[in-house]
Design a protein around this motif. Structure first.
Motif, PDB file in Angstrom:
ATOM      1  N   ASN A 139      -6.696  14.573  -2.162  1.00  0.00           N
ATOM      2  CA  ASN A 139      -7.578  13.897  -3.113  1.00  0.00           C
ATOM      3  C   ASN A 139      -7.016  12.559  -3.577  1.00  0.00           C
ATOM      4  O   ASN A 139      -7.688  11.534  -3.480  1.00  0.00           O
ATOM      5  N   ASP A 140      -5.783  12.535  -4.104  1.00  0.00           N
ATOM      6  CA  ASP A 140      -5.199  11.267  -4.549  1.00  0.00           C
ATOM      7  C   ASP A 140      -4.915  10.347  -3.369  1.00  0.00           C
ATOM      8  O   ASP A 140      -5.138   9.137  -3.443  1.00  0.00           O
ATOM      9  N   LEU A 141      -4.376  10.916  -2.314  1.00  0.00           N
ATOM     10  CA  LEU A 141      -4.142  10.164  -1.078  1.00  0.00           C
ATOM     11  C   LEU A 141      -4.899  10.893   0.030  1.00  0.00           C
ATOM     12  O   LEU A 141      -4.384  11.842   0.639  1.00  0.00           O
ATOM     13  N   PRO A 142      -6.146  10.500   0.263  1.00  0.00           N
ATOM     14  CA  PRO A 142      -7.028  11.250   1.162  1.00  0.00           C
ATOM     15  C   PRO A 142      -6.440  11.453   2.554  1.00  0.00           C
ATOM     16  O   PRO A 142      -5.681  10.620   3.063  1.00  0.00           O
ATOM     17  N   ILE A 143      -6.807  12.576   3.145  1.00  0.00           N
ATOM     18  CA  ILE A 143      -6.445  12.988   4.503  1.00  0.00           C
ATOM     19  C   ILE A 143      -5.043  13.582   4.559  1.00  0.00           C
ATOM     20  O   ILE A 143      -4.780  14.499   5.333  1.00  0.00           O
ATOM     21  N   TRP A 144      -4.131  13.124   3.726  1.00  0.00           N
ATOM     22  CA  TRP A 144      -2.728  13.541   3.756  1.00  0.00           C
ATOM     23  C   TRP A 144      -2.548  14.953   3.215  1.00  0.00           C
ATOM     24  O   TRP A 144      -2.938  15.256   2.089  1.00  0.00           O
ATOM     25  N   ILE A 145      -1.967  15.840   4.044  1.00  0.00           N
ATOM     26  CA  ILE A 145      -1.565  17.178   3.615  1.00  0.00           C
ATOM     27  C   ILE A 145      -0.147  17.397   4.160  1.00  0.00           C
ATOM     28  O   ILE A 145       0.027  17.578   5.362  1.00  0.00           O
ATOM     29  N   PRO A 146       0.868  17.352   3.287  1.00  0.00           N
ATOM     30  CA  PRO A 146       2.251  17.416   3.777  1.00  0.00           C
ATOM     31  C   PRO A 146       2.635  18.795   4.277  1.00  0.00           C
ATOM     32  O   PRO A 146       2.008  19.809   3.943  1.00  0.00           O
ATOM     33  N   SER A 147       3.675  18.837   5.058  1.00  0.00           N
ATOM     34  CA  SER A 147       4.213  20.111   5.541  1.00  0.00           C
ATOM     35  C   SER A 147       4.609  20.981   4.355  1.00  0.00           C
ATOM     36  O   SER A 147       5.126  20.495   3.345  1.00  0.00           O
ATOM     37  N   GLY A 148       4.328  22.279   4.474  1.00  0.00           N
ATOM     38  CA  GLY A 148       4.671  23.212   3.423  1.00  0.00           C
ATOM     39  C   GLY A 148       3.594  23.390   2.373  1.00  0.00           C
ATOM     40  O   GLY A 148       3.670  24.310   1.561  1.00  0.00           O
ATOM     41  N   HIS A 149       2.578  22.535   2.385  1.00  0.00           N
ATOM     42  CA  HIS A 149       1.493  22.654   1.403  1.00  0.00           C
ATOM     43  C   HIS A 149       0.604  23.842   1.771  1.00  0.00           C
ATOM     44  O   HIS A 149       0.441  24.183   2.944  1.00  0.00           O
ATOM     45  N   ASP A 150       0.001  24.464   0.737  1.00  0.00           N
ATOM     46  CA  ASP A 150      -0.844  25.637   0.974  1.00  0.00           C
ATOM     47  C   ASP A 150      -1.995  25.354   1.932  1.00  0.00           C
ATOM     48  O   ASP A 150      -2.482  26.272   2.608  1.00  0.00           O
ATOM     49  N   VAL A 186       0.856  -1.189   0.000  1.00  0.00           N
ATOM     50  CA  VAL A 186       0.000   0.000   0.000  1.00  0.00           C
ATOM     51  C   VAL A 186       0.891   1.238   0.000  1.00  0.00           C
ATOM     52  O   VAL A 186       1.751   1.392   0.881  1.00  0.00           O
ATOM     53  N   LEU A 187       0.711   2.109  -0.995  1.00  0.00           N
ATOM     54  CA  LEU A 187       1.481   3.341  -1.040  1.00  0.00           C
ATOM     55  C   LEU A 187       1.028   4.260   0.088  1.00  0.00           C
ATOM     56  O   LEU A 187      -0.132   4.683   0.135  1.00  0.00           O
ATOM     57  N   ALA A 188       1.945   4.554   0.995  1.00  0.00           N
ATOM     58  CA  ALA A 188       1.625   5.358   2.170  1.00  0.00           C
ATOM     59  C   ALA A 188       2.408   6.663   2.113  1.00  0.00           C
ATOM     60  O   ALA A 188       3.626   6.654   1.875  1.00  0.00           O
ATOM     61  N   PRO A 189       1.739   7.795   2.319  1.00  0.00           N
ATOM     62  CA  PRO A 189       2.407   9.094   2.197  1.00  0.00           C
ATOM     63  C   PRO A 189       3.107   9.511   3.492  1.00  0.00           C
ATOM     64  O   PRO A 189       2.475   9.642   4.540  1.00  0.00           O
ATOM     65  N   GLY A 190       4.408   9.716   3.406  1.00  0.00           N
ATOM     66  CA  GLY A 190       5.165  10.098   4.584  1.00  0.00           C
ATOM     67  C   GLY A 190       5.135  11.590   4.859  1.00  0.00           C
ATOM     68  O   GLY A 190       4.528  12.362   4.098  1.00  0.00           O
ATOM     69  N   PRO A 191       5.787  11.970   5.953  1.00  0.00           N
ATOM     70  CA  PRO A 191       6.456  11.102   6.902  1.00  0.00           C
ATOM     71  C   PRO A 191       5.475  10.419   7.851  1.00  0.00           C
ATOM     72  O   PRO A 191       4.365  10.909   8.058  1.00  0.00           O
ATOM     73  N   VAL A 192       5.893   9.313   8.418  1.00  0.00           N
ATOM     74  CA  VAL A 192       4.991   8.514   9.236  1.00  0.00           C
ATOM     75  C   VAL A 192       4.494   9.273  10.458  1.00  0.00           C
ATOM     76  O   VAL A 192       3.399   9.009  10.969  1.00  0.00           O
ATOM     77  N   ASP A 193       5.283  10.254  10.926  1.00  0.00           N
ATOM     78  CA  ASP A 193       4.894  11.002  12.123  1.00  0.00           C
ATOM     79  C   ASP A 193       4.192  12.318  11.802  1.00  0.00           C
ATOM     80  O   ASP A 193       4.050  13.188  12.673  1.00  0.00           O
TER      81      ASP A 193
END
Length: 334
Positions: free
Chosen positions: A251-262, A172-179
């Protein structure tokens, strides 16, 4: 309850019934049905005379989840103003004007929106409805600016997508970082807060979502593996790789919003007031397990009756497989 058969409205109705309250719902009657002991009024607030069913009666509390034209929210408030006690409007953090800072408080500027508007994007509709309700009802209205809402009944499908994907097993492709911290509110905890706040006579705006870091993306996805019992292996990819490959956060990987994103601020909202007013959020394991149990019972995420269709969330399996082959992934994020 204006609404009452959808995700958040259904949770509010269930909580009110649990408390032994007398409940009335008002909606178009197109999406499910309330429990048998609920009084049901039918009407469409977007049509001429669509509020006729609300012309008589008195209520201690109105809860409203409306996300359509602000003019319709204004009309409902004007009709009900002299016959109600408190009013709770389920708004959204989306009402804040861009750019939104991390740790945004309820005092931040809002998007420009007319209280009698008839169209616009989601932030404009919600902000316009807030203005309309506040103008009509003053301090009697609580504007609950919810963040990400999860839990049984979710009609967008963010957590359900992850649960179904994990249940298929394999890598399963998981979007990091894990923490990476994740901030959300379970619809049932939101409902409890709304009713408690109304009883306490709260008014004004309040961000209603868990504390930042209530869970992490790693804990959330690991909990999905545990809840489903699937033979799934989380393969963590660094956010820089995912973004460079064109993966769209949220959208592509729901819930995930990485650091630095708008839109990272959506999971870094200030919730000092909500917790001071009694918000309590259940553990992520309970939300995930209950959502999985509900999803297995209903079979599929329910549609959002009477609302514009949304694009489905989540990567297509073929694209995920391509990304897994092309990217450097790890069993745990580095």
């Amino acid at each position: 309850m204006l609404g009452g058969t959808g995700f958040v409205g259904g949770a509010v109705v269930a909580e009110a019934i649990h408390r032994g309250w007398a409940v009335t719902t008002f909606n178009r009657g197109r999406h499910g049905a309330p429990p048998a002991d609920v009084r049901r009024l039918v009407g469409d607030r977007t049509t001429t005379d669509g509020l006729a069913a609300l012309a008589d009666g008195e209520w201690d509390l109105v809860v409203d989840t409306w996300d359509g034209a602000p003019s319709a929210a204004q009309a409902a408030a004007r009709m009900l103003a002299e016959r109600i006690g408190r009013y709770v409007y389920v708004s959204s953090g989306s009402v804040y004007a861009q750019p939104v800072p991390a740790g945004v408080t309820e005092q931040a500027p809002l998007v420009d929106a007319a209280p009698d508007g008839d169209d616009g994007g989601y932030p404009t509709l919600k902000a316009g409805a807030e203005r309309a309700l506040r103008a009509v009802l003053g301090d009697r209205v609580l504007l609950a600016r919810a963040g990400l809402i999860l839990g049984p009944g979710e009609d967008i499908g963010r957590l359900p997508w992850w649960l179904r994907r994990v249940a298929r097993g394999g890598d399963v492709l998981a979007p990091g970082p894990v923490d990476l911290p994740v901030q959300y509110v379970d619809a049932r905890d939101l409902a409890i807060f709304l009713l408690d706040a109304a009883v306490a006579g709260r008014g004004g705006a309040v961000n209603v979502v868990s504390r930042p870091g209530h869970t992490t993306i790693g804990e959330l996805l690991s909990t999905c593996v545990t809840a489903t019992g699937a033979d799934a292996r989380l393969r963590w990819a660094d956010p820089e790789q995912l973004l460079a490959a064109g993966v769209e956060p949220w959208n592509d990987l729901p819930i995930w919003i990485p650091s630095g994103h708008d839109y990272r601020w959506m999971q870094q909202m200030d919730v000092t007031r909500a917790y001071a007013d009694g918000l309590s959020c259940r553990p992520v394991a309970e939300t995930v397990a209950d959502t999985w149990a509900w999803l297995r019972e209903v079979g599929s995420v329910p549609g959002r009756a009477g609302r514009p269709a949304r694009e489905p969330v989540g990567l297509h399996p073929a694209r995920e497989a391509h990304l897994l082959a092309a990217l450097t992934t790890h069993p745990t994020s580095r």
